[in-house]
Design a protein around this motif. Sequence first.
Motif, PDB file in Angstrom:
ATOM      1  N   HIS A 327      -6.247 -35.797  33.398  1.00 34.22           N
ATOM      2  CA  HIS A 327      -7.494 -35.282  32.854  1.00 34.22           C
ATOM      3  C   HIS A 327      -6.941 -33.035  32.267  1.00 34.22           C
ATOM      4  O   HIS A 327      -6.660 -32.933  33.013  1.00 34.22           O
ATOM      5  N   ARG A 388     -10.928 -41.622  35.807  1.00 34.37           N
ATOM      6  CA  ARG A 388     -11.881 -41.904  36.430  1.00 34.37           C
ATOM      7  C   ARG A 388     -12.394 -43.235  36.805  1.00 34.37           C
ATOM      8  O   ARG A 388     -12.493 -44.069  37.588  1.00 34.37           O
ATOM      9  N   PRO A 396     -10.765 -35.200  39.014  1.00 36.63           N
ATOM     10  CA  PRO A 396     -10.876 -33.485  38.976  1.00 36.63           C
ATOM     11  C   PRO A 396     -12.517 -33.378  38.789  1.00 36.63           C
ATOM     12  O   PRO A 396     -13.294 -34.374  37.140  1.00 36.63           O
ATOM     13  N   SER A 397     -13.211 -32.407  38.710  1.00 38.00           N
ATOM     14  CA  SER A 397     -14.728 -31.633  38.422  1.00 38.00           C
ATOM     15  C   SER A 397     -14.151 -31.949  36.736  1.00 38.00           C
ATOM     16  O   SER A 397     -13.130 -31.422  36.317  1.00 38.00           O
ATOM     17  N   PRO A 398     -15.732 -32.726  35.923  1.00 31.86           N
ATOM     18  CA  PRO A 398     -15.341 -32.159  34.576  1.00 31.86           C
ATOM     19  C   PRO A 398     -16.039 -31.463  34.480  1.00 31.86           C
ATOM     20  O   PRO A 398     -16.031 -30.473  33.080  1.00 31.86           O
ATOM     21  N   VAL A 399     -16.594 -29.836  35.382  1.00 31.06           N
ATOM     22  CA  VAL A 399     -16.640 -28.823  34.643  1.00 31.06           C
ATOM     23  C   VAL A 399     -15.927 -28.355  34.464  1.00 31.06           C
ATOM     24  O   VAL A 399     -16.659 -27.369  33.188  1.00 31.06           O
ATOM     25  N   GLN A 453     -18.608 -36.852  27.398  1.00 28.82           N
ATOM     26  CA  GLN A 453     -18.003 -36.853  28.407  1.00 28.82           C
ATOM     27  C   GLN A 453     -18.632 -38.586  29.026  1.00 28.82           C
ATOM     28  O   GLN A 453     -18.556 -39.260  29.279  1.00 28.82           O
TER      29      GLN A 453
END
Length: 725
Positions: A327, A388, A396-399, A453
């Motif tokens: 990521h 994922r 991890p967060s995609p933000v 995404q």
Amino acid sequence: MPARRSLPSGTLVAFVLLICAVLSFLSVLHPGYADFIAGERGAPDLNSCLRNAMREAGGTGEFIQSHARTHCDSSGDRTSQGILVSYVILAVATAVHYRFRSARRARRRGVRLLDPARLPALHAETARLAAGAEQTRGVTFLVDYLDSGVNGVTFGRVGHRQIILSRGLIRLLDGDASERAAFRAVVLHELAHVRNRDVDITLVSIGLLRCFFVLMLLLPLVGNLAGLLFVPGGAPYYGLALFDSAGFGAVLLAARSAILRTREFRADARVVEWMGTAQPLLYAFDLASVASSGRRSVRGWWAKTTRTHPTFAQRRACLADEALVMHQGFAFAFVMGFCLPTAWDPVSSVTAQVRQGGGVSSWWPSGLITLVLVLVLLLTTVRASLHRLRHRTGAPSPVPFRLGVGVGVLAGFALAPSAVTDHLSLPGLRLSSQASGWLVVALLALLFTMWCQYLGDSWARAVDLARRPFITFAGVGLIVAGAVVAEAGTVFGLQWEIEYGQFMDKRLAALPGPLHAAVWTQYRYMTLLLSLWWLLALLAVLLGVPLAGAVRGMRLARHAGVQDLPERPARRALAPVLGATALTALLLPPAYTWWAHQRGLDALAFPTFLTPITVAAATGTLAGGLARTRSMVWAAVTSLVVGLLLALPLPTSMWSSQLGVGAEGAVLGTLLMAAIPRGRLLARRTGGVPACCRVRHAGPRRQLPPGDSAGRDDALQRRRPPGTQ
């Protein structure tokens, strides 16, 4: 059966991004920013002519409406030729750097060729390691007798790969079993660079970057500094231009640092794959950190941002968690977003519109750079989606990645070469209007990243089970990238259209900058919706391509005997969803009526047109709020179905506008609803098995381990009818 060709590595993707950054940053030479370097070769100063013409016309608005710019001749502007010459100079300089850089490093003081007679044990061990590793034969080993640290360096062009081993590293070979294992781990790490095929791409990328700094970026810096010091009244222009050049250099240094660290993480992962354990490499990190503890080092945020090697703590973390490698984070996304407006600046700014007679657009590959950047974005999101898919928890967060692209686009516009020139060449241009145009494009880039995404998640299963993942990704990626390139000119042209709109329409000029930008963006969207074929093509890309990936993935999973049951979140509480739906229904009619009045399109605000739009948007918002997953997809599809049913009595010429605006309202309502937290996950009867680990078997089919490519291919082959390939 043909060999299974996997996706390109993260290292290759990162270096392609670095090359795109260098090429897009050549816009530093574009007109209005460094004319005296690339364009103004004896010709009159076009910028001065434009400023004088605007003054004589009575202002920017009068100048634009009277087409007074025809009096300023831009045919003598030769910036296009300057850009072409820059390409040639960079290519030749990079080739020279690639040819001679390795030989210069090998002749460094204290570096000698490994002598088998003098160090027979070292020669035998390195030969054994090189023979055992994949695609690393023919490597020449050198010894640096002046380096007492535990270090190794891999370099060399094709056919002349070389690895330097430090004196401190060689001493480990005479130590105990742990030290000898650490020695092998360091040597294998250097051989992994050869196996990963990142030596050439590293040398070419770094050579291109260095040549750009010396030959392209340094000249504008010197020229702007001279103008700031010696040109009377040039401080507003040359001072800001100098700041822009420094910003370009800082972004490139940060990009180089982030990308070079990626190759080290991949090499460490390769060592663990070869040795079967990470302990020798971790022990080598400890020895190297002790050996370098007495050396002086530059500390601070700038050193952390520009260093080319990750810290040992970061390397340990990546070995412990593969997600940190699969990521990409904020920095990588920021560079990607920064490159987009920079690549389009020479052909989509106000300055570029004035200078179209110079032929800049014919020499500037904005479409090609955008195509490659979109492929890099898609490949990055697909790799993250694959991780994922195999690791349901701990991703991890995609933000941060989304924010990185949006902030990068904003920064790219702010530091674009035309930002200063456009503002100074258009007297009366409000900074709020200029910045609002940048913000609109940044928000569109943010939404596109979110969609990418979603696309990666939709195609992850199909790519993971495909016999040829690269071909599968290439087909989807080229379709999406081609569609983006076809509409990129419209998107990146919004910022100069918004700037012009301030002087072309008095009603727009009376609005604050953000409202002005919103009104014009909606107007451009409505003009595109006049074509039903454009709307159908948009829906085919945004909804059809992800749907095809999801269907393909389900078919391959059923064919291979694997079917996961991902954990589904709980629905949102009904009261907040109903409140958001009511808010959408109440706000959409007055907002749309106000917009139609601002653009002089009051006919579009009649109830006959507005009522079906409101019903479709509210219904879509309700469906998106109640959906467990893919809220915006449910919102868009529901609004389209309801809108089509309500539009049947109306003329077909109005269908595209009604469907497009209804879907837009539903998506916006669902985005606003994203702030409403979901309830606790509902417990499901799983018989004591965690939801993330449940697998439903059909008959005698077995579950394949994540990432087991060989087993997956064998299963596919067994399911294939006899006589087929």
